[in-house]
Every structure is written in C-alpha cells, then in structure tokens.
Write a protein that holds these residues in place. Structure first.
Motif, short mmCIF file in Angstrom:
data_model
loop_
_atom_site.label_atom_id
_atom_site.label_comp_id
_atom_site.label_asym_id
_atom_site.label_seq_id
_atom_site.Cartn_x
_atom_site.Cartn_y
_atom_site.Cartn_z
N PRO A 31 21.62 28.19 42.31
CA PRO A 31 19.38 28.06 42.51
C PRO A 31 19.21 27.76 41.07
O PRO A 31 17.89 27.57 40.76
CB PRO A 31 18.92 29.24 43.62
CG PRO A 31 19.95 29.88 43.55
CD PRO A 31 21.14 29.75 43.04
N LEU A 32 19.24 28.89 40.69
CA LEU A 32 19.10 29.01 38.94
C LEU A 32 19.13 27.36 38.22
O LEU A 32 18.29 26.81 37.63
CB LEU A 32 19.95 30.45 38.51
CG LEU A 32 19.11 30.16 36.98
CD1 LEU A 32 17.62 30.59 36.74
CD2 LEU A 32 19.47 31.48 36.06
N VAL A 33 20.19 26.81 38.29
CA VAL A 33 20.23 26.18 37.75
C VAL A 33 20.04 24.81 38.16
O VAL A 33 19.58 23.82 37.80
CB VAL A 33 22.03 25.95 37.78
CG1 VAL A 33 22.06 23.98 37.19
CG2 VAL A 33 22.88 26.70 37.16
N ILE A 37 17.18 22.40 36.37
CA ILE A 37 16.88 20.95 36.70
C ILE A 37 15.52 20.07 36.91
O ILE A 37 15.58 19.55 36.80
CB ILE A 37 18.30 20.81 37.39
CG1 ILE A 37 19.64 21.27 36.81
CG2 ILE A 37 18.48 18.93 37.33
CD1 ILE A 37 20.62 20.89 37.82
N GLY A 38 15.71 20.76 38.17
CA GLY A 38 14.24 20.28 38.36
C GLY A 38 12.79 20.24 37.77
O GLY A 38 11.98 19.39 37.33
N GLY A 39 13.41 21.72 36.65
CA GLY A 39 11.85 21.08 36.07
C GLY A 39 12.04 20.57 35.14
O GLY A 39 11.18 20.28 34.74
N LYS A 44 10.43 15.49 31.83
CA LYS A 44 10.89 14.09 31.35
C LYS A 44 10.49 13.10 32.14
O LYS A 44 10.02 12.40 31.66
CB LYS A 44 12.26 14.19 31.99
CG LYS A 44 12.96 13.08 31.45
CD LYS A 44 14.50 13.19 31.26
CE LYS A 44 14.71 11.89 30.74
NZ LYS A 44 14.53 10.71 31.10
N SER A 45 9.99 13.92 33.35
CA SER A 45 9.26 12.06 34.63
C SER A 45 8.10 12.47 34.16
O SER A 45 6.95 10.87 33.76
CB SER A 45 9.12 12.59 35.93
OG SER A 45 8.60 11.92 36.73
N ILE A 46 7.12 13.40 33.22
CA ILE A 46 5.94 13.36 33.07
C ILE A 46 5.81 12.74 31.63
O ILE A 46 5.53 12.17 31.38
CB ILE A 46 5.11 14.87 33.13
CG1 ILE A 46 5.23 15.38 34.37
CG2 ILE A 46 4.10 14.70 32.15
CD1 ILE A 46 4.30 16.84 33.99
#
Length: 537
Positions: A31-33, A37-39, A44-46
């Motif tokens: 879950p940490l990885v 990755i989500g962050g 990156k999306s922003i």
C-alpha cells in the motif's frame, strides 16, 4: 482413577520480559508503494495539464462539450470541456483545455474560429466537417502579451498570419463589387486577396486591406497603382471594339489589379500597411502621379448642369487639373446662392520654360506672387462646353483682358480664383437680347404692309396678264417674222448669197496680189523710184 493435579506451588514463577521494538512487515510495502505512485501520478497530471482558455462565440452552433476539438493545421491541440452562456445571455463561452506545449502561443493576436462547411464567393471550405463534425481552428499570433480569453472570428481568416507576404491599405470612395477573398491580380496573375474592409470613421470612404503573397509583394512599390478590375472594360476606337477583363473570377467576385510604371520597377518594395488610392479603372490609375497639388475654389453664379467631379481643368488645350468637388452654398451676408467648385491644379503639368532652359520650381511665396500677376493680367476660370451632344462641361483657364479687376481670395480655404461668365451663359444672354429686339419689332405693322404689298403685286400681275401679255405676244410674232425673212435672204440659192460669195472671192484675189507686190518690193526696193525693170530676153 482420577488424574492428579499438579501443585501450583511447584510451578515456576513467571518473569516479565522487556518490550521489543516494532519491526515493519513486508506486507505493508504494497500500500505504501501504491500511495506513492498515486501521488506521483496526481502531481504529474497537474503538471502536465495544459492551459484552459475561454473562447467567446455569438452562438453555440457546432459546439459540444467533450466532443468539439481544437485544431491547429489539422493537428489536435485541445478539446472543448464546457459550453455555457454569459451573464447577459448575449454570448456563448466555450472553455477549452489545450495541450501544455501550446501555452507560449496563447498571445493577444492569436485567432480562433469555428470551422464548418461554408460557401464564400467562389470558394468552398470546411467540407471535411460534414462527417467529422465542426471544430475550432487556430491561427497563432506574433504578439508577446499573453491572453486567456479570446473573441472568436465570425468567418475564417483569408490569410494565415504565418503566410509570407505583406498587407497594404487601399482608400476608395465605395466598396463596389469587392468582398472578402476577392482576388488581387498582377499582370493577370492572381497574387493575393482582399482580407478585410471597413467604413472610414467620417463615413466618406472605405478602407480595404489586401494581402500580396511573396515573392510578388516585392513588385509593390511606393509608386504602384491599384484599380478596380471588376467587370468588363469595353472601348470603341478606330481599331474596333476592345474588350478587357482580368479573369472570369473577377467578373463574378470582383477583383483588384495593380501595376508599377516601368521607371519605378527598380524602387524598393513598399513597407507593410502603406496606403494607396484605389482608382476606378486602369486609365485613371496610370496617369502621371501628381506630387505637387494646388487646391483652389471657384465661385459660379450660373448653372453647373453638365459639370461633374473629375472634369478636366484646361488651360489652352492642356489639362492642368481636375474638378474635385461641387457644392451649393448660401452667403449669409448677401443672401446670395453661389456654386463653389473645388479644383486641384497640378503645376508640374505646366512647367515654366524659357528658350534656353527650364526655370526652377517656384517656392510657395513666389508661386503666390506669380498667380497674382496672372490674375491681374486677366486670368479667369470659365465654364465651357466639352460636348454639345452630351452637354458635358469643363473648366477653362484663359486670359480675358477686358475682365473687371479681381484678386485671389487667399483668406478662404482653399483660396478662391476669380471667374468669368461661361460661353454658354454669353450665348444665352445673346439669345435673350435677340429675343428682346424681336419683341420690340412692329410685327403687326410689318404684317399689314406685307399684305398691302401682296395685294399691289397681285393687281400688277393681273394687269400684266390682261394688258401687257397680249402686246408682248404680238411683238414676239413680229420678231419671229423678221427672223424668218433674214433666214430666207441667207439661203444658198438667193442672189444676195451669190453676190456675197463673189465679193469674197475678189477679196481673196486682191489679197494674193498685194502679198506678191509686197514680196517684190522687199527684194527690189528701188522699184519704188525707178519702176519695175524689164526682163531681158
């Protein structure tokens, strides 16, 4: 047999062990990885998100959120994300998200428009959107000022901003048959288009903008001439009928043609946005350029019917100017109606020369004194007939020594040149004087005397017919008898005729004898004294 229970006192005493540190388990790494990755993806999306702009349209026709694309040179660079009405409900706001790389090109003069099927003049555009749907076109500007809100163009631009070439401005009295996209011709080659037009602020003319593509723009110099090439130019001359037109497109859509005089071809190209005058036809455009123009006004008391703007100003057969304006004014002091006629004189067409060389150009003050001297000698402007069939008039300048004393009105703007009555006015005055004299004639008395004379003549003719004519007939009869008698006497068989012939023969013989005597005396003049000698045997 019952089992024996152990003795609790015999059991060892429990001792408290020290608490150990927590050790991470591998299972928590997943879950940490995932969170990292989500962050990272969110950031990156922003960071990769492109700019969002607002494009203002008059209508939402062809616009649909999530489907309408934004394209530059047929490459997708964005998508319309929302379509909404403005607060005053007069406009439509289309929000579009563009690619990040297009951020530097969102400047002040960048243009947006809706691409859809259009028929404009002789061209058809946007046919590809029939199946794929409308999209928003973009033309990148060259400004350095960034902008986020843009007003969409109502029609697509004729020329893209990155098209090589130059724009020029044409001044005209009216638009004529020209429109957006009308072709521009140079030696019958289409080299550009009309890209815009607008009414002048004072409402007295129209300004047109045309774009000439490279490399043809280098043929536009400061001395180039532009004219309206729309329609057909038909001329009737000694060689027959001449028909001139630029192309079939100019017949349907109108057009502008330009030409540069041969002596000006070597000049450098004109700067962008250089203003030019748009002439009505080639003949007027190719006249000699007039750099030196002297504006003057003429005041006439007679009718100006037949005088039109553009009529020549003539000095003894040489056109030295033209009529530029015709008005009617009321003088408040004298309550007199005058007809001011503004003219433009071109002094370069009437250069002063001596027998040895050309005189130098006069300065402003010297020209003023020179004109005053001419007016003092009788220089006046006069209306003259240019065509008796059409009644057209022109302004003639000439010397009238008997004219009343006058001077140039330098206080008016433009200065006023003295005038004299026109030839037509003098003719009308002469006719009026003749009519006045005819009215003064005693026509009734002349008619009565004429009737009396006719009656007297009638009585005289009657007397001649009744009295004189019979006597004349008798006299003619007697004369005829005398002629007959003379003819009878001259007949060949009458004695008188025979005696006449014999007398003529004797005269002939006498003449021959005299001729022989004269010949002998010429040879023997002594015979006058001694007589004729006897011939020897």
């Amino acid at each position: 047999m019952a089992e024996a229970r152990p003795d609790p006192s015999a059991l060892p005493e429990a001792e408290a062990a020290p608490r150990s540190r927590w050790r991470p388990q591998l299972v928590w790494l997943v879950p940490l990885v995932a969170a990292l990755i989500g962050g990272w993806l969110a950031v990156k999306s922003i960071l990769d998100r492109g700019p969002v702009i607002d494009i203002v349209f008059k209508s939402a026709e062809g616009l649909e959120a999530g489907k309408t694309k934004v394209k530059y040179k047929d490459v997708d660079i964005g998508l319309v994300t929302a379509v909404s009405l403005s607060r005053d409900l007069r406009q439509v706001l289309a929000s579009a998200e563009l690619v990040k790389d297009f951020q530097p090109h969102l400047v002040e003069d960048t243009r947006f428009w809706l691409v859809k099927p259009r028929i404009s003049g002789g061209s058809v555009s946007g046919l590809g959107t029939v199946l794929s749907g409308a999209y928003i076109g973009v033309d990148v500007g060259k400004s350095s000022r960034a902008q986020k809100t843009f007003a969409a163009l109502e029609v697509p631009p004729v020329i893209q901003l990155d098209t090589p070439g130059r724009e020029f401005v044409l001044r005209s009295a009216d638009l004529g048959s020209l429109a957006m996209g009308s072709p521009v011709f140079f030696r019958r080659l289409q080299v550009g288009q009309v890209v815009g037009y607008q009414l002048d602020g004072n409402g007295r003319g129209v300004s047109l903008r045309l774009f000439v593509n490279a490399p043809y723009d280098r043929f536009v110099t400061d001395n180039s001439r532009f004219w309206n090439a729309s329609g057909i130019d038909v001329k009737l001359g000694a060689g027959g009928i001449e028909v001139d037109t630029q192309s079939l497109a100019s017949l349907l859509l109108g057009g502008v043609a330009f030409e540069t005089p041969e002596e000006s071809v070597a000049l450098p190209g004109a700067a962008p946005d250089t203003p030019f005058e748009l002439f009505a036809d080639r003949a007027r455009a190719m006249r000699n350029p007039e750099r030196d123009v002297l504006k003057m006004v003429l005041l006439f008391d007679e009718s100006l019917r037949g005088l039109e703007t553009g009529a020549p100003v003539d000095f003894r057969g040489i056109a030295i100017g033209e009529v530029t304006a015709i008005r009617v004014e009321l003088e408040p002091d004298s309550r007199r109606i005058v007809m001011p006629v503004e003219i433009s004189l071109y002094p370069e067409r009437l250069r002063l020369r001596s027998r040895d060389k050309d005189l130098p150009r006069l300065s402003g003050e010297a020209r003023r004194r020179f004109l005053e001297e001419l007016v003092a000698k009788g220089l006046r402007a006069q209306l003259r007939s240019g065509n008796l069939l059409t009644g057209q008039l022109y302004v003639g300048l000439d010397f009238f020594p008997q004219a009343t004393t006058a001077r140039i009105d330098w206080d008016s703007e433009p200065p006023g040149l003295p005038t004299t009555g026109g030839s037509l006015g003098e003719l009308q005055a002469s006719l009026q004087r003749v009519a006045g004299r005819l009215e003064k004639l005693p026509l009734e008395q002349i008619g009565a005397d004429l009737r009396q004379t006719l009656q007297t003549t009638s009585r005289l003719l009657h007397r001649l017919d009744t009295q004189v004519a019979p006597e004349v007939v008798a006299t003619l009869g007697e004369a005829r008898k005398a002629v007959d008698t003379a003819q009878n006497m001259m007949a060949a068989d009458e004695p008188l005729q025979q005696d006449t012939r014999e007398a003529i023969r004797e005269l002939g013989r006498t003449a021959r004898s005299l001729r022989a005597l004269a010949d002998y005396l010429e040879r023997h003049p002594e015979a006058l004294l001694w007589g004729k000698k006897k011939s020897e045997p």
